[in-house]
Motif scaffolding. Structure first.
Motif, short mmCIF file in Angstrom:
data_model
loop_
_atom_site.label_atom_id
_atom_site.label_comp_id
_atom_site.label_asym_id
_atom_site.label_seq_id
_atom_site.Cartn_x
_atom_site.Cartn_y
_atom_site.Cartn_z
N MET A 38 0.83 -1.20 0.00
CA MET A 38 0.00 0.00 0.00
C MET A 38 0.87 1.26 0.00
SD MET A 38 -2.92 1.24 2.73
CE MET A 38 -3.75 -0.34 2.64
N LEU A 39 1.94 1.24 0.78
CA LEU A 39 2.86 2.37 0.82
C LEU A 39 3.52 2.58 -0.53
CD1 LEU A 39 4.41 4.55 2.44
CD2 LEU A 39 6.10 2.77 2.99
N ALA A 40 3.96 1.49 -1.17
CA ALA A 40 4.62 1.59 -2.47
C ALA A 40 3.69 2.18 -3.51
CB ALA A 40 5.11 0.21 -2.91
N ARG A 41 2.41 1.75 -3.51
CA ARG A 41 1.44 2.31 -4.47
C ARG A 41 1.24 3.80 -4.24
NH1 ARG A 41 -0.83 -1.36 -7.61
NH2 ARG A 41 -0.92 -3.56 -6.93
N GLU A 42 1.13 4.18 -2.98
CA GLU A 42 0.95 5.60 -2.65
C GLU A 42 2.17 6.42 -3.09
OE1 GLU A 42 -1.49 7.46 -1.08
OE2 GLU A 42 -2.88 5.77 -1.17
N PHE A 43 3.35 5.86 -2.91
CA PHE A 43 4.56 6.59 -3.26
C PHE A 43 4.68 6.76 -4.78
CE2 PHE A 43 9.34 6.69 -3.78
CZ PHE A 43 9.49 7.98 -3.29
N VAL A 44 4.36 5.73 -5.53
CA VAL A 44 4.39 5.84 -6.99
C VAL A 44 3.37 6.88 -7.46
CG1 VAL A 44 3.89 4.62 -9.15
CG2 VAL A 44 5.27 3.51 -7.38
N ASP A 45 2.19 6.89 -6.87
CA ASP A 45 1.18 7.90 -7.22
C ASP A 45 1.67 9.30 -6.86
OD1 ASP A 45 -0.50 5.96 -8.19
OD2 ASP A 45 -1.73 5.85 -6.36
N TRP A 149 0.99 9.66 5.20
CA TRP A 149 0.52 8.28 5.00
C TRP A 149 0.18 7.64 6.34
CZ3 TRP A 149 2.23 3.28 6.17
CH2 TRP A 149 1.62 2.26 5.45
N LEU A 150 1.01 7.87 7.34
CA LEU A 150 0.74 7.34 8.68
C LEU A 150 -0.57 7.89 9.24
CD1 LEU A 150 4.30 7.55 10.28
CD2 LEU A 150 3.01 5.45 9.84
N GLU A 151 -0.82 9.16 9.00
CA GLU A 151 -2.00 9.81 9.58
C GLU A 151 -3.28 9.47 8.85
OE1 GLU A 151 -0.76 13.85 9.32
OE2 GLU A 151 0.38 13.80 11.20
N THR A 152 -3.18 9.10 7.57
CA THR A 152 -4.39 8.89 6.77
C THR A 152 -4.61 7.46 6.33
OG1 THR A 152 -3.19 9.47 4.73
CG2 THR A 152 -4.33 11.26 5.90
N LYS A 153 -3.56 6.63 6.31
CA LYS A 153 -3.69 5.28 5.76
C LYS A 153 -3.44 4.20 6.80
CE LYS A 153 -4.32 6.97 1.61
NZ LYS A 153 -5.62 6.91 0.92
N SER A 154 -2.28 4.21 7.40
CA SER A 154 -1.93 3.12 8.30
C SER A 154 -0.86 3.56 9.29
CB SER A 154 -1.41 1.92 7.49
OG SER A 154 -0.95 0.89 8.34
N ASP A 155 -1.13 3.35 10.57
CA ASP A 155 -0.14 3.72 11.60
C ASP A 155 0.83 2.55 11.78
OD1 ASP A 155 1.31 4.89 13.55
OD2 ASP A 155 -0.27 4.89 15.06
N ASP A 156 1.84 2.52 10.93
CA ASP A 156 2.81 1.43 10.87
C ASP A 156 4.03 1.78 11.71
OD1 ASP A 156 5.24 0.01 9.69
OD2 ASP A 156 3.60 -1.02 8.65
N SER A 157 4.41 0.91 12.61
CA SER A 157 5.50 1.23 13.56
C SER A 157 6.84 1.38 12.85
CB SER A 157 5.59 0.15 14.64
OG SER A 157 5.88 -1.11 14.05
N LEU A 158 7.10 0.57 11.82
CA LEU A 158 8.39 0.67 11.14
C LEU A 158 8.49 1.95 10.30
CD1 LEU A 158 9.08 -3.02 10.07
CD2 LEU A 158 10.12 -1.72 11.92
N VAL A 159 7.39 2.33 9.68
CA VAL A 159 7.38 3.60 8.95
C VAL A 159 7.59 4.75 9.92
CG1 VAL A 159 6.02 5.15 7.51
CG2 VAL A 159 5.93 2.69 7.10
N ARG A 160 6.96 4.65 11.08
CA ARG A 160 7.13 5.71 12.09
C ARG A 160 8.58 5.73 12.58
NH1 ARG A 160 3.82 8.96 14.33
NH2 ARG A 160 1.99 7.86 13.49
#
Length: 387
Positions: A38-45, A149-160
């Protein structure tokens, strides 16, 4: 310090020759993109929206590769769709090596053909954006993208954890006392004195050709003094023409507040500029005839249509906060003027070269010469300036 995975990786001992932070960022970011669809798709967009042209194949996820070696170099990160690719070059505080992105282009033109790839540069500072990539970002941009992305899509600990490391490395949004301002403090303290020395040496050159070109010869109705050093009102340079009917200043605008202007590029610092001045107190009775004349109108129109490599600013007619005393500016970042110079002599030569270039641009159409030749005799013979 936070106890995150990425911050722990950052504590890996560095050698005297190499700080591995660029590789840490590259490997960590690529790992997130490889493992979080999901993160990769958002980043490409996100990239597709920022590039001049939308990306093809965005419905398909690429293969994310790092340290991609090719004859003549190594690409930090690669998003590979097979028939199309995104080539990433990552820098923290260092600059690109000479011709680095051209080497990538030469390889990519053979590998994917021209137009089937995009070059994306990510750096610590905007001023590191060089060599014309298709898209230039900062790590602060990446921080903001991931935080959103963390605030709107997914609160992922590794991304944080990753954005925590960016912040700890001073690669997040700039604080009031920023990392850049701290490390730049001591070099910046010498800027004014060094600019003064360069300007004083440039003043030794014969600038009388400017006076003669406009008509300020020994028989002219109004006389001007030779070029002189000036450091006041936020500007440091040479007053080439000092009669204020008009005046011509060439040099560095260190602080634009007195002139009600902003730098051409805030990230590149002060501008090297030409400023055309007019003393509206001393020559009040000629103000309207000067600025609403056919000659001045043609001058403005010509420079507005084509100012070459210089940014043209009309601060009398084209802005909300008019500056009638200094109505016309031609500017470019001082960093661009001095780019690639090493010695004092080289920098003096650049001052002279660019000073002459911008004056020639101002005078090329003959409008200013025609205007002064018409008005100066009237000013001298008919009306005395108000003191």
């Amino acid at each position: 310090m936070s106890d995150s995975l990425f911050s722990a990786l950052r504590k890996y001992p560095k050698s005297q020759e190499l700080d591995p932070i660029e590789n840490f960022l590259t490997e960590g970011f690529a790992w997130l993109l490889r493992n979080k669809e999901m993160l990769a798709r958002e980043f490409v967009d996100y990239l597709s929206l920022k590039l001049p042209e939308p990306l093809p194949l965005t419905h398909i996820l690429p293969e994310w590769k790092t340290q991609y070696t090719f004859p003549g170099g190594q690409i930090d990160m690669l998003a590979d769709w097979g028939q199309f690719a995104l080539i990433f070059e990552h820098k923290v505080w260092s600059n690109l090596s000479p011709g680095q992105l051209d080497r990538y282009r030469n390889y990519a033109n053979l590998k994917w053909s021209q137009g089937r790839y995009k070059l994306i540069l990510i750096t610590g500072l905007t001023r590191q954006h060089q060599q014309n990539p298709d898209l230039a970002l900062t790590w602060s941009d990446i921080y903001k993208f991931l935080k959103h992305w963390l605030e709107t899509k997914s609160d992922d600990s590794l991304v944080r954890d990753f954005i925590d490391m960016l912040a700890e490395e001073n690669l997040g949004p700039a604080a009031p006392v920023s990392y850049e301002s701290i490390v730049s403090y001591f070099p910046a303290k010498s800027l004014q004195s060094n600019l003064k020395n360069i300007t004083l040496r440039a003043a030794e050159v014969d600038w009388r050709w400017v006076l003669e070109r406009i008509g300020f010869n020994k028989d002219a109705p109004i006389h001007s003094m030779p070029a002189k050093y000036q450091h006041q009102f936020g500007r440091l340079g040479l007053e080439i023409l000092d009669v204020s009917f008009p005046s011509i200043f060439v040099g560095t605008l260190l602080d634009g507040s007195d002139f009600k202007v902003q730098p051409s590029n805030l990230h590149l610092g002060p501008d090297f500029c030409l400023i055309l001045g007019f003393d509206i107190r001393k020559w009040k009775s000629f103000e309207g005839e000067f600025f609403h004349s056919d000659e001045y109108t043609k001058l403005r129109s010509r420079l507005k249509e084509n100012s070459r490599a210089w940014d043209f600013h009309d601060h009398r007619f084209d802005v909300a906060r008019s500056n009638p005393w200094h109505p016309l500016h031609l500017r470019k970042p001082l960093a661009e003027v001095l780019r690639g110079t090493i010695t004092f002599e080289e920098q003096v030569d650049r001052f002279i070269l660019h000073g002459r270039e911008v004056i020639e641009l101002l005078l090329a159409g003959g409008e200013l010469e025609a205007l002064t030749n018409r008005l100066h005799p009237i000013a001298k013979n008919s009306i005395s300036p108000v003191e």
